[in-house]
Design a protein around this motif. Sequence first.
Motif, PDB file in Angstrom:
ATOM      1  N   MET A 182       0.860  -1.179   0.000  1.00 52.90           N
ATOM      2  CA  MET A 182       0.000   0.000   0.000  1.00 52.90           C
ATOM      3  C   MET A 182       0.893   1.224   0.000  1.00 52.90           C
ATOM      4  N   ALA A 183       0.371   2.293  -0.544  1.00 52.53           N
ATOM      5  CA  ALA A 183       1.218   3.471  -0.705  1.00 52.53           C
ATOM      6  C   ALA A 183       0.374   4.734  -0.712  1.00 52.53           C
ATOM      7  N   TRP A 184       1.061   5.828  -0.539  1.00 54.59           N
ATOM      8  CA  TRP A 184       0.482   7.166  -0.688  1.00 54.59           C
ATOM      9  C   TRP A 184       1.217   7.871  -1.818  1.00 54.59           C
ATOM     10  N   TYR A 185       0.424   8.468  -2.692  1.00 53.87           N
ATOM     11  CA  TYR A 185       0.940   9.276  -3.788  1.00 53.87           C
ATOM     12  C   TYR A 185       0.402  10.697  -3.635  1.00 53.87           C
ATOM     13  N   ARG A 186       1.097  11.614  -4.242  1.00 57.95           N
ATOM     14  CA  ARG A 186       0.696  13.027  -4.200  1.00 57.95           C
ATOM     15  C   ARG A 186       0.680  13.568  -5.638  1.00 57.95           C
ATOM     16  N   GLN A 187      -0.320  14.390  -5.899  1.00 57.44           N
ATOM     17  CA  GLN A 187      -0.400  15.030  -7.211  1.00 57.44           C
ATOM     18  C   GLN A 187      -0.738  16.495  -7.058  1.00 57.44           C
TER      19      GLN A 187
ATOM     20  N   ILE B 153       3.913  -5.828   2.155  1.00 58.64           N
ATOM     21  CA  ILE B 153       3.273  -6.821   3.023  1.00 58.64           C
ATOM     22  C   ILE B 153       4.243  -7.290   4.101  1.00 58.64           C
ATOM     23  N   GLY B 154       5.542  -7.184   3.831  1.00 59.27           N
ATOM     24  CA  GLY B 154       6.554  -7.543   4.814  1.00 59.27           C
ATOM     25  C   GLY B 154       7.039  -6.378   5.643  1.00 59.27           C
ATOM     26  N   ASP B 155       6.313  -5.261   5.575  1.00 61.07           N
ATOM     27  CA  ASP B 155       6.603  -4.046   6.341  1.00 61.07           C
ATOM     28  C   ASP B 155       7.857  -3.308   5.886  1.00 61.07           C
ATOM     29  N   TYR B 156       8.339  -3.596   4.691  1.00 59.13           N
ATOM     30  CA  TYR B 156       9.424  -2.780   4.139  1.00 59.13           C
ATOM     31  C   TYR B 156       8.835  -1.444   3.711  1.00 59.13           C
ATOM     32  N   THR B 157       9.499  -0.336   4.061  1.00 61.62           N
ATOM     33  CA  THR B 157       8.982   0.987   3.729  1.00 61.62           C
ATOM     34  C   THR B 157       9.919   1.712   2.765  1.00 61.62           C
ATOM     35  N   ASP B 158       9.337   2.603   2.010  1.00 60.09           N
ATOM     36  CA  ASP B 158      10.095   3.407   1.059  1.00 60.09           C
ATOM     37  C   ASP B 158       9.498   4.800   1.063  1.00 60.09           C
ATOM     38  N   TYR B 159      10.367   5.812   0.995  1.00 61.93           N
ATOM     39  CA  TYR B 159       9.910   7.191   1.055  1.00 61.93           C
ATOM     40  C   TYR B 159      10.548   8.020  -0.055  1.00 61.93           C
ATOM     41  N   ALA B 160       9.810   9.009  -0.523  1.00 65.37           N
ATOM     42  CA  ALA B 160      10.402  10.009  -1.394  1.00 65.37           C
ATOM     43  C   ALA B 160      11.448  10.782  -0.591  1.00 65.37           C
ATOM     44  N   ASP B 161      12.519  11.175  -1.256  1.00 64.88           N
ATOM     45  CA  ASP B 161      13.584  11.894  -0.550  1.00 64.88           C
ATOM     46  C   ASP B 161      13.061  13.142   0.146  1.00 64.88           C
ATOM     47  N   SER B 162      12.074  13.776  -0.473  1.00 62.83           N
ATOM     48  CA  SER B 162      11.564  15.046   0.049  1.00 62.83           C
ATOM     49  C   SER B 162      10.820  14.910   1.374  1.00 62.83           C
ATOM     50  N   VAL B 163      10.426  13.675   1.730  1.00 61.67           N
ATOM     51  CA  VAL B 163       9.649  13.510   2.962  1.00 61.67           C
ATOM     52  C   VAL B 163      10.357  12.656   4.009  1.00 61.67           C
ATOM     53  N   LYS B 164      11.519  12.137   3.673  1.00 61.17           N
ATOM     54  CA  LYS B 164      12.251  11.295   4.630  1.00 61.17           C
ATOM     55  C   LYS B 164      12.554  12.074   5.907  1.00 61.17           C
ATOM     56  N   GLY B 165      12.296  11.429   7.031  1.00 60.98           N
ATOM     57  CA  GLY B 165      12.523  12.065   8.322  1.00 60.98           C
ATOM     58  C   GLY B 165      11.350  12.897   8.806  1.00 60.98           C
ATOM     59  N   ARG B 166      10.352  13.107   7.942  1.00 64.97           N
ATOM     60  CA  ARG B 166       9.181  13.908   8.336  1.00 64.97           C
ATOM     61  C   ARG B 166       7.892  13.099   8.287  1.00 64.97           C
ATOM     62  N   PHE B 167       7.784  12.190   7.352  1.00 63.40           N
ATOM     63  CA  PHE B 167       6.565  11.394   7.173  1.00 63.40           C
ATOM     64  C   PHE B 167       6.830   9.957   7.617  1.00 63.40           C
ATOM     65  N   ILE B 168       5.776   9.330   8.142  1.00 67.61           N
ATOM     66  CA  ILE B 168       5.858   7.922   8.535  1.00 67.61           C
ATOM     67  C   ILE B 168       4.641   7.187   8.012  1.00 67.61           C
ATOM     68  N   ILE B 169       4.883   6.120   7.258  1.00 68.03           N
ATOM     69  CA  ILE B 169       3.783   5.282   6.789  1.00 68.03           C
ATOM     70  C   ILE B 169       3.698   4.065   7.694  1.00 68.03           C
ATOM     71  N   SER B 170       2.473   3.662   8.004  1.00 67.94           N
ATOM     72  CA  SER B 170       2.294   2.518   8.876  1.00 67.94           C
ATOM     73  C   SER B 170       0.998   1.804   8.527  1.00 67.94           C
TER      74      SER B 170
ATOM     75  N   VAL C 210      -3.988   1.691   6.034  1.00 70.11           N
ATOM     76  CA  VAL C 210      -2.671   2.321   6.056  1.00 70.11           C
ATOM     77  C   VAL C 210      -2.817   3.768   6.481  1.00 70.11           C
ATOM     78  N   TYR C 211      -1.796   4.263   7.162  1.00 69.73           N
ATOM     79  CA  TYR C 211      -1.781   5.635   7.642  1.00 69.73           C
ATOM     80  C   TYR C 211      -0.540   6.356   7.112  1.00 69.73           C
ATOM     81  N   LEU C 212      -0.636   7.666   7.068  1.00 67.67           N
ATOM     82  CA  LEU C 212       0.519   8.495   6.750  1.00 67.67           C
ATOM     83  C   LEU C 212       0.565   9.632   7.764  1.00 67.67           C
ATOM     84  N   GLN C 213       1.523   9.564   8.661  1.00 68.02           N
ATOM     85  CA  GLN C 213       1.733  10.638   9.620  1.00 68.02           C
ATOM     86  C   GLN C 213       2.673  11.645   8.993  1.00 68.02           C
ATOM     87  N   MET C 214       2.194  12.856   8.857  1.00 61.66           N
ATOM     88  CA  MET C 214       2.966  13.908   8.188  1.00 61.66           C
ATOM     89  C   MET C 214       3.301  14.992   9.208  1.00 61.66           C
TER      90      MET C 214
END
Length: 115
Positions: A34-39, A53-70, A78-82
Amino acid sequence: QVQLAESGGGLVQVGGSLRLSCVASGVAVNFNSMAWYRQVPGKERELVAAISIGDYTDYADSVKGRFIISKGNTKNTVYLQMNSLKPEDTGIYYCNGKLVRSNYWGQGTQVTVSS
C-alpha cells in the motif's frame, strides 16, 4: 467492488502535522503493498511513501525524516503521519493498493499547507 477511502486531509500551517488514513473494502486478501501518492496541478502523480506486506517501507527523498507510513490493525488499512509540513507538501494525496495483477486507487484527499 474494491474501494479505498482516504480521510484526514485539510488545511494546516507550515510546521504542522496531519495524519491521513486509508481503509480498503471489498478485498478478500491483503494487498502486496500500500502506498500514498501526491499530485499537484500540471505534474504527474508521485510516490510519497509505500509499505510492503513484509513491512518494508520506502519514502520520497523530500519527505524522509518527516513522514511515517504505517499499517493499521485492520486488514488493508494504512496511515501516513505527516510532520513538519512544508508548502511544497500541498497536493491531493491518493491511497494505492496493489495486488499481483491489479492496482487500486482512492478518490484522494486534499492537503494544503499554508505559509
